[in-house]
Design an enzyme around this catalytic site. Structure first.
Site, PDB file in Angstrom:
ATOM      1  N   GLU A 265       0.731  -1.247   0.207  1.00 44.66           N
ATOM      2  CA  GLU A 265      -0.137   0.103   0.063  1.00 44.66           C
ATOM      3  C   GLU A 265       0.856   1.096   0.120  1.00 44.66           C
ATOM      4  OE1 GLU A 265      -2.900   0.516   2.913  1.00 44.66           O
ATOM      5  OE2 GLU A 265      -3.829  -1.419   3.112  1.00 44.66           O
ATOM      6  N   GLU A 319     -13.714   5.693  -1.281  1.00 50.28           N
ATOM      7  CA  GLU A 319     -14.661   4.856  -0.515  1.00 50.28           C
ATOM      8  C   GLU A 319     -15.578   5.520   0.371  1.00 50.28           C
ATOM      9  OE1 GLU A 319     -12.953   0.703   0.352  1.00 50.28           O
ATOM     10  OE2 GLU A 319     -11.110   1.958  -0.342  1.00 50.28           O
ATOM     11  N   LYS A 322     -15.697   4.303   4.577  1.00 50.07           N
ATOM     12  CA  LYS A 322     -14.774   4.337   5.393  1.00 50.07           C
ATOM     13  C   LYS A 322     -14.711   5.029   6.776  1.00 50.07           C
ATOM     14  CE  LYS A 322     -10.755   2.721   4.116  1.00 50.07           C
ATOM     15  NZ  LYS A 322      -9.561   2.868   3.856  1.00 50.07           N
ATOM     16  N   GLU A 328      -9.293   9.357   4.459  1.00 56.61           N
ATOM     17  CA  GLU A 328      -9.598   7.787   4.449  1.00 56.61           C
ATOM     18  C   GLU A 328     -10.416   7.497   3.361  1.00 56.61           C
ATOM     19  OE1 GLU A 328      -8.169   5.228   5.734  1.00 56.61           O
ATOM     20  OE2 GLU A 328      -6.845   6.290   6.797  1.00 56.61           O
TER      21      GLU A 328
END
Length: 402
Positions: A265, A319, A322, A328
């Site tokens: 990541e 997203e 999240k 985030e």
């Protein structure tokens, strides 16, 4: 109305190669998270992934809808087992059942090449999780052996940079003393099974933590003076490569000099809260665009110039469900409707039009969150090493100014 939606989505896919600059990238990895209620169907994600030349996808579970959609696509998959499943996976029977259902059932049509068991387990400071990690990895590997799949599917786990005690200069990289015993067990497992060592690395957190002292150009791969490692005399012009080489040095200090390191990541958000300095579309474009340009050069780090970087960008989509700070929910290269979050500057020969040349376009349909993703990729877990990264960045900056 549904037909218009299908046409609209197809048009977005077809326009991506025009919107992005034509930089050839031979091998891109991407993290595909699904903690959202507005994402395109997996069938529609396939041409989107191919449009940016992605050849490897990291999935935070073993979602059969995704694995089925990517059948015969040629895209390699790394699939995940959540932290909450570690204790259950200690049982070889449970591990074998899981491998049969989630790996064997999709092979060979879907190219599953790796299973990562747990995410950043060792920096949660949870002895129950830590104690279950290696036994779970061993059980999953044994299941692959029993099913004759161990030559094509490896087993690993992902760590945060918080496992490092020392990271500057990179040549002095060393693991935390309290983690050496369990890390030695995992490293022995990697060496015996031929699996890679995974690290999640986010220079963004270093800049976010102290934007007045950390050089933005250094963390964004922009032109800068760089720093010199006084021991090796190697020059570093970006933080990520210095972090990777610190991991290589830490591995070498335990006798694992040849173990491959993959970055599972790394990324940069386009939006953040007031205290999240640097979270902008322009910085995200620079970070990910410059990173991918470096990857296209097929060169390694200063310490390991011949190594294959194997970097997975975080993430494919924004997203919206999240937890945690605003950042985030805004790491995606793409918005949920399939439009680029910014002009990244990459494409490849597999243009979007070629990817959907068969004329088949599936309708846009929101998908539910994948189970297990929250348990292995929490905001809390990823922020655990902010202080560590900041310490390294500050030292690097001081070295630059001397």
């Amino acid at each position: 109305m549904e037909l218009m939606r299908i046409f609209s989505y197809a048009s977005i896919i077809l326009s991506i190669s025009v919107y992005l600059l034509p930089i050839m990238v031979n091998s891109i990895g991407i993290n595909y998270g699904q903690i959202a209620d507005n994402l395109p169907s997996p069938e529609n994600v396939v041409p989107l992934v191919k449009s940016i030349g992605v050849t490897k996808v990291k999935l935070y579970d073993a979602d059969p809808r995704v694995l089925g959609a990517f059948a015969n696509s040629g895209v390699e998959f790394m699939i995940g087992l959540g932290n909450g499943d570690l204790e259950k996976m200690r049982d070889p029977n449970n591990a074998q059942d899981w491998v049969k259902q989630n790996v064997q059932a999709h092979l060979p049509d879907t190219k599953i090449t790796c299973i990562f068991v747990g995410n950043e387990v060792l920096t949660f400071n949870d002895t129950n999780l830590s104690d279950n990690l290696v036994p779970a990895m061993q059980s999953v590997h044994t299941a692959l052996v029993n099913l004759g799949l161990d030559k094509q599917v490896t087993v690993t786990t992902a760590h945060s940079l918080g496992i490092l005690q020392t990271s500057f200069p990179p040549s002095a990289g060393a693991f935390r003393e309290d983690l050496v015993d369990i890390l030695s067990q995992t490293l022995s497992f990697h060496q015996k099974t031929g699996s890679p060592f995974l690290i999640n690395a986010y220079p963004f957190f270093a800049y976010k933590g102290n934007p007045k002292q950390v050089s933005l150009d250094f963390v964004l791969f922009q032109p800068n003076q760089g720093v010199i490692d006084p021991t090796t005399n190697l020059h570093y012009d970006n933080m990520l490569y210095a972090q990777i080489d610190a991991v290589y040095s830490a591995l070498a200090s335990l006798g694992y000099k040849k173990l491959p390191v993959h970055i599972s990541e790394t990324g940069w958000p386009t939006k953040g809260d007031e205290d999240e300095a640097g979270a902008t579309p322009d910085n995200a474009k620079k970070y990910n665009g410059n990173l991918i340009k470096l990857m296209s050069q097929n060169a390694g780090t200063p310490l390991r110039p011949d190594s294959d970087l194997n970097i997975y960008v975080f993430a494919l989509f924004n997203e919206n469900m999240k937890p945690g700070p605003t950042s985030e929910r805004n790491y995606g290269l793409f918005k949920p409707d399939g439009t680029p979050a910014y002009a990244l500057g990459v494409t490849n020969n597999n243009t979007a039009s070629g990817s959907i040349g068969n004329g088949v376009t599936m309708p846009f349909s929101p998908t539910s969150s994948s189970t297990g993703y929250l348990s292995i990729s929490s905001a809390t877990g990823r922020r655990k090493f902010v202080g560590h990264a900041l310490m390294m960045a500050s030292l690097l900056l001081i070295k630059t100014l001397v």
